[in-house]
Motif scaffolding. Structure first.
Motif: not given
Ligand SMILES: [Zn+2]
Length: 235
Positions: A92-96, A117-119, A145-151
């Protein structure tokens, strides 16, 4: 297949032999080594479909606010101290806000977790994902993946404006270029396209492909909603 309780009983003998070396350690071990015979065995999902079902059930609890926080106590810590056998790899992404153990309501020893970041993927990351299935027979890999991914958003803006991101952030943007060009400027679509791309790459992996062909491994792509907590399968 080695019986877990038999191992625990063997541990009691070993603990007895060690008695006096450290009373604290022996006491702690004895605490773990006395499961009631009435306790149902804690069976690990062993097939790709069982593993996905377990993740779906955990995510349902997360969405509903009925999490049980399994495998997060001292007994579990001791149970897996010498050996691990996770039932899935989550990439997955690094998103907290997208911590796999939380969104799937799992605990210690349940998941291998790979996060970038962004897998985004490269050979080092692929190697990390390969470890469980290739060495321990882990039956499922989930690319999340995930919604509103900053990367992905930053990469899309950088590519759109032809403005290079600083440092190695530019490497992340480069890795997402293909998904960007096929998404028509729609960031949410880009997140989903990238997730499916990573699944396709992993399915072709030379350690994964033979296991997939034998039905021992599945690689699935999914999307996590930050708003609702729900994981939806994409592929
Ligand atoms: Zn992300």
């Amino acid at each position: 297949m080695i019986n877990r309780r038999a191992l625990l009983r063997a541990g009691v003998v070993a603990g007895g032999l060690l008695a006096g070396v450290t009373s604290l350690g022996t006491a702690a071990f004895a605490h773990v080594a006395e499961p009631s015979d009435d306790t149902p065995p804690d069976r690990r999902p062993s097939t790709p479909d069982e593993a996905w079902a377990a993740l779906r059930e955990g995510n349902r609890r997360w969405v509903d606010g009925t999490t049980t926080h399994p495998h997060q106590d001292a007994a579990r810590r001791k149970e897996v101290a010498q050996k691990q056998d996770p039932f899935a790899v989550v990439f997955s992404c690094i998103d907290s806000r997208v911590a796999p153990e939380l969104v799937f309501d799992t605990g210690l020893g349940d998941l291998f977790v790979v996060r970038t970041a962004g897998q985004t993927i490269d050979p080092l990351v692929t190697g990390a994902a390969e470890y469980g299935p290739a060495e321990l027979g882990t039956p499922l890999v989930v690319v999340l993946g995930h919604q509103r991914c900053g990367a992905v958003t930053a990469a899309a803006e950088s590519l759109h404006q032809h403005k290079k991101l600083p440092g190695e952030l530019s490497t992340i943007a480069s890795s997402l270029r293909s998904a960007y060009t096929r998404s028509g400027g729609d960031v949410d679509k880009m997140i989903r396209v990238n997730t499916v791309d990573v699944v396709s790459r992993l399915k072709k992996d030379k350690l994964f492909a033979p296991r997939i062909a034998k039905g021992k491994l599945k690689v699935v792509g999914a999307y996590y909603s930050i708003d609702t907590g729900e994981v939806t399968r994409l592929v």
